[in-house]
Design a protein around this motif. Sequence first.
Motif: not given
Length: 77
Positions: A67, A69-70, A74
Amino acid sequence: MAETNKIDRFVIQRVKDFRVENGMTQMALSQKLNMSDSFIGHVESPKRRDKYNLTHLNALAKIFKCSPRDFLPEKPL
């Protein structure tokens, strides 16, 4: 020397980690992105201002089968 901010350094390091874990050279990854052979080297160099944009992160996620997002932290930095 060009200065990058924390989020850019984080993303650049995450992509580098994926690249190294997959045994890929800077040139090979540049070519997979259809960029100049030196693109990844320029991004990874602390002396350059080159960075990844969202289009790059999306393409990198396809290459590494993950993804986008990886490549991001966080929590905000």
